[in-house]
Write a protein that holds these residues in place. Structure first.
Motif, PDB file in Angstrom:
ATOM      1  N   PRO A 164      -9.093   7.168 -10.299  1.00 19.01           N
ATOM      2  CA  PRO A 164      -9.421   8.555 -10.638  1.00 19.01           C
ATOM      3  C   PRO A 164     -10.196   9.280  -9.539  1.00 19.01           C
ATOM      4  N   LYS A 165     -10.840   8.530  -8.649  1.00 14.95           N
ATOM      5  CA  LYS A 165     -11.718   9.173  -7.662  1.00 14.95           C
ATOM      6  C   LYS A 165     -11.170   9.169  -6.234  1.00 14.95           C
ATOM      7  N   ALA A 166     -10.594   8.055  -5.813  1.00 13.55           N
ATOM      8  CA  ALA A 166     -10.188   7.944  -4.400  1.00 13.55           C
ATOM      9  C   ALA A 166      -8.857   8.666  -4.164  1.00 13.55           C
ATOM     10  N   PRO A 167      -8.687   9.259  -2.992  1.00 12.49           N
ATOM     11  CA  PRO A 167      -7.421   9.937  -2.685  1.00 12.49           C
ATOM     12  C   PRO A 167      -6.308   8.943  -2.336  1.00 12.49           C
ATOM     13  N   THR A 168      -5.085   9.358  -2.542  1.00  7.99           N
ATOM     14  CA  THR A 168      -3.924   8.565  -2.115  1.00  7.99           C
ATOM     15  C   THR A 168      -4.005   8.334  -0.600  1.00  7.99           C
ATOM     16  N   GLY A 169      -3.630   7.151  -0.178  1.00  7.04           N
ATOM     17  CA  GLY A 169      -3.699   6.804   1.238  1.00  7.04           C
ATOM     18  C   GLY A 169      -2.730   7.631   2.070  1.00  7.04           C
ATOM     19  N   ARG A 170      -3.092   7.818   3.340  1.00  6.00           N
ATOM     20  CA  ARG A 170      -2.225   8.596   4.235  1.00  6.00           C
ATOM     21  C   ARG A 170      -2.104   7.869   5.566  1.00  6.00           C
ATOM     22  N   CYS A 171      -0.968   8.101   6.188  1.00  8.20           N
ATOM     23  CA  CYS A 171      -0.696   7.455   7.474  1.00  8.20           C
ATOM     24  C   CYS A 171      -0.259   8.524   8.463  1.00  8.20           C
ATOM     25  N   LYS A 203       5.337  16.720   8.996  1.00 10.10           N
ATOM     26  CA  LYS A 203       6.045  16.662   7.718  1.00 10.10           C
ATOM     27  C   LYS A 203       5.378  15.607   6.833  1.00 10.10           C
ATOM     28  N   LEU A 204       5.383  15.859   5.540  1.00  2.50           N
ATOM     29  CA  LEU A 204       4.871  14.879   4.581  1.00  2.50           C
ATOM     30  C   LEU A 204       6.057  14.063   4.070  1.00  2.50           C
ATOM     31  N   ILE A 205       6.019  12.778   4.322  1.00  2.00           N
ATOM     32  CA  ILE A 205       7.154  11.914   3.985  1.00  2.00           C
ATOM     33  C   ILE A 205       6.621  10.673   3.262  1.00  2.00           C
ATOM     34  N   ALA A 206       7.319  10.243   2.222  1.00  2.00           N
ATOM     35  CA  ALA A 206       6.902   9.019   1.524  1.00  2.00           C
ATOM     36  C   ALA A 206       6.888   7.857   2.496  1.00  2.00           C
ATOM     37  N   GLY A 207       5.801   7.075   2.480  1.00  5.38           N
ATOM     38  CA  GLY A 207       5.690   5.939   3.390  1.00  5.38           C
ATOM     39  C   GLY A 207       5.076   4.742   2.688  1.00  5.38           C
ATOM     40  N   GLY A 208       4.301   3.977   3.454  1.00  2.25           N
ATOM     41  CA  GLY A 208       3.810   2.697   2.949  1.00  2.25           C
ATOM     42  C   GLY A 208       4.915   1.692   3.228  1.00  2.25           C
ATOM     43  N   ALA A 209       4.629   0.734   4.127  1.00  3.65           N
ATOM     44  CA  ALA A 209       5.720  -0.094   4.658  1.00  3.65           C
ATOM     45  C   ALA A 209       6.559  -0.763   3.561  1.00  3.65           C
ATOM     46  N   ALA A 210       5.909  -1.476   2.627  1.00  3.54           N
ATOM     47  CA  ALA A 210       6.701  -2.200   1.614  1.00  3.54           C
ATOM     48  C   ALA A 210       7.304  -1.248   0.590  1.00  3.54           C
ATOM     49  N   GLN A 211       6.694  -0.080   0.436  1.00  2.20           N
ATOM     50  CA  GLN A 211       7.313   0.901  -0.467  1.00  2.20           C
ATOM     51  C   GLN A 211       8.621   1.417   0.164  1.00  2.20           C
ATOM     52  N   ASN A 212       8.606   1.554   1.500  1.00  2.00           N
ATOM     53  CA  ASN A 212       9.852   1.923   2.194  1.00  2.00           C
ATOM     54  C   ASN A 212      10.914   0.836   1.996  1.00  2.00           C
ATOM     55  N   ASN A 250       0.825  -1.211   0.000  1.00  4.68           N
ATOM     56  CA  ASN A 250       0.000   0.000   0.000  1.00  4.68           C
ATOM     57  C   ASN A 250       0.859   1.260   0.000  1.00  4.68           C
ATOM     58  N   PRO A 251       0.876   2.003  -1.114  1.00  9.88           N
ATOM     59  CA  PRO A 251       1.642   3.251  -1.119  1.00  9.88           C
ATOM     60  C   PRO A 251       0.909   4.297  -0.264  1.00  9.88           C
ATOM     61  N   ASP A 253      -3.527  12.598  -7.441  1.00  8.66           N
ATOM     62  CA  ASP A 253      -3.517  13.824  -6.640  1.00  8.66           C
ATOM     63  C   ASP A 253      -2.098  14.233  -6.238  1.00  8.66           C
ATOM     64  N   LYS A 254      -2.015  15.285  -5.460  1.00  5.29           N
ATOM     65  CA  LYS A 254      -0.671  15.802  -5.142  1.00  5.29           C
ATOM     66  C   LYS A 254       0.102  14.884  -4.177  1.00  5.29           C
ATOM     67  N   TYR A 255      -0.608  14.122  -3.385  1.00  2.32           N
ATOM     68  CA  TYR A 255       0.098  13.178  -2.514  1.00  2.32           C
ATOM     69  C   TYR A 255       0.799  12.108  -3.361  1.00  2.32           C
ATOM     70  N   ALA A 256       0.125  11.660  -4.415  1.00  2.00           N
ATOM     71  CA  ALA A 256       0.747  10.664  -5.299  1.00  2.00           C
ATOM     72  C   ALA A 256       1.968  11.274  -5.982  1.00  2.00           C
ATOM     73  N   ALA A 257       1.874  12.561  -6.317  1.00  2.17           N
ATOM     74  CA  ALA A 257       3.011  13.235  -6.965  1.00  2.17           C
ATOM     75  C   ALA A 257       4.203  13.275  -6.013  1.00  2.17           C
ATOM     76  N   ILE A 258       3.953  13.497  -4.730  1.00  2.05           N
ATOM     77  CA  ILE A 258       5.047  13.502  -3.740  1.00  2.05           C
ATOM     78  C   ILE A 258       5.701  12.115  -3.676  1.00  2.05           C
ATOM     79  N   LEU A 259       4.855  11.075  -3.714  1.00  2.00           N
ATOM     80  CA  LEU A 259       5.403   9.709  -3.673  1.00  2.00           C
ATOM     81  C   LEU A 259       6.257   9.433  -4.910  1.00  2.00           C
ATOM     82  N   ARG A 260       5.759   9.835  -6.074  1.00  2.00           N
ATOM     83  CA  ARG A 260       6.523   9.586  -7.307  1.00  2.00           C
ATOM     84  C   ARG A 260       7.874  10.298  -7.252  1.00  2.00           C
TER      85      ARG A 260
END
Ligand code: 26A
Length: 346
Positions: A114-121, A59-68, A14-15, A91-98
């Motif tokens: 296209p509709k749901a927001p990027t997950g956040r932790c 702070k906004l930091i890339a996460g998602g356990a397996a993505q780390n 899960n990103p 969305d912009k959260y996905a852009a930060i991850l990329r």
């Protein structure tokens, strides 16, 4: 020497974007959170994210356990070694991850909803503890159709190592099973991380269905205890070497590889058991002084990243564990699940 094969490691989970802040127990109490835990957000937790951003200098930091973990493995391995899949929004959260994955050269093939927001932790740091509260959003919509798209499945067929973060058992068990079956059929390496106590407790059925495919099972001591208690092994719940042995010796589909169970225990030694072997090994961690530690968020993911990178490089278990401990020690000196730049080499 022949060039290493490209994208030999494929990771699934899960990103997420981490909204991380240093706080105190009052905030944990307000939202009914434990100091050291990882949970799925309920309705009552949703205001936490705004509160962290507005009142705690989050702070906004890339996460998602397996993505780390995937970022960590790619940090060590030759360019174009790791590909990661999971679901994000547009969305912009996905852009930060990329952006973050680009920095370490990790290839991602996201399912974009296209509709749901990027997950956040929400990651609340109190001293050496981290409390993680996740609103999965688009990550929860990952589906087997994405994995089975010809260009994605081609990546899966090409890879020799699969790493699945246990948090994905809440999302798409059929995708996990598809990778496990592919690994067993082609004698590839299938690695699973238990990820959090609640996975063993409340997602027992899909977890257990995947167990015969595990070549490596990785977890920490709390997850090991939760596994033991929820699997009729309560009598050994405090005995980490015994749990490692039990995990290693569960029935296994691909008998060409002995299963290895790896249990980390924070600053205590990492415990390793191999299927069919009596001896359980212990490996002391790489000690660093307390004043150098920033936060422990992502330490376990970094361990897994270093460990799996070692496996991909064909190292023996002792070296792979040492690489995991090395990367974990680097990561806890950074903010969140991150790795130092300029790059350090093992
Ligand atoms: C389904 N859940 C709860 C989660 C997560 C998660 N990654 C995937 N799924 N809950 C927390 N995390 C991630 O764990 C990392 C630290 O180990 C956080 O995003 C954080 O980066």
């Amino acid at each position: 020497m022949a060039a290493a094969k490209e994208f030999s490691l494929l990771c699934l989970e899960n990103p997420l974007l981490d909204i991380q802040a240093f706080a105190d127990e009052n905030l944990l109490n307000k939202y009914g959170l434990k100091a050291n835990d990882a949970i799925l957000a309920e309705e009552k937790h949703i205001p936490l994210y705004e509160e962290l951003l507005n009142n705690y200098d989050a702070k906004l930091i890339a996460g998602g356990a397996a993505q780390n973990t995937a970022r960590g493995a790619q940090y060590i391995l030759a360019p174009n070694s790791v590909v990661y899949i999971g679901g994000v929004g547009d969305d912009k959260y996905a852009a930060i991850l990329r952006d973050a994955v680009k920095q370490v050269g990790l290839r991602v093939e996201y399912r974009v909803d296209p509709k749901a927001p990027t997950g956040r932790c929400g990651a609340i740091i109190t001293g050496m503890n981290r409390s993680l509260c996740t609103d999965l959003g688009a990550a929860n919509l990952y589906d087997i159709d994405h994995l089975k798209q010809p260009e994605i499945w081609k990546l899966a067929e090409n890879a020799d190592f699969y790493y699945v973060g246990g948090f994905h058992f809440t999302v798409c068990p059929p995708a996990i099973m598809a990778l496990g079956e592919e690994a067993a059929a082609k004698n590839k390496t299938f690695i699973v991380n238990l990820s959090a106590p609640f996975i063993a407790e409340f997602f027992k059925d899909p977890l257990d269905a995947s167990a015969p495919y595990w070549d490596y099972i990785i977890c920490n001591e709390t997850e090991a205890a939760a596994y033991a208690k929820s699997h009729g092994l309560a009598d050994i719940a405090e005995d980490v070497p015994a749990i490692a042995k039990a995990l290693a010796n569960l029935p296994k589909k691909n008998t060409q590889r002995a299963r290895v169970a790896v249990i980390t225990q924070g600053t205590n030694p990492t415990v390793v058991a191999v299927q069919g072997q009596d001896e359980v090994k212990q490996f002391p961690v790489h000690a660093i002084s307390a004043d150098k530690i920033n936060d422990t968020n992502g330490a376990g993911d970094a361990f897994a990243g270093g460990f799996v990178a070692g496996l991909v490089q064909g190292k023996d278990i002792n070296t792979a564990v040492d690489m995991g401990q090395w990367l974990a020690a680097l990561s806890i000196q950074e903010l969140g699940p991150s790795y130092p730049f300029p790059k350090q080499t093992y």
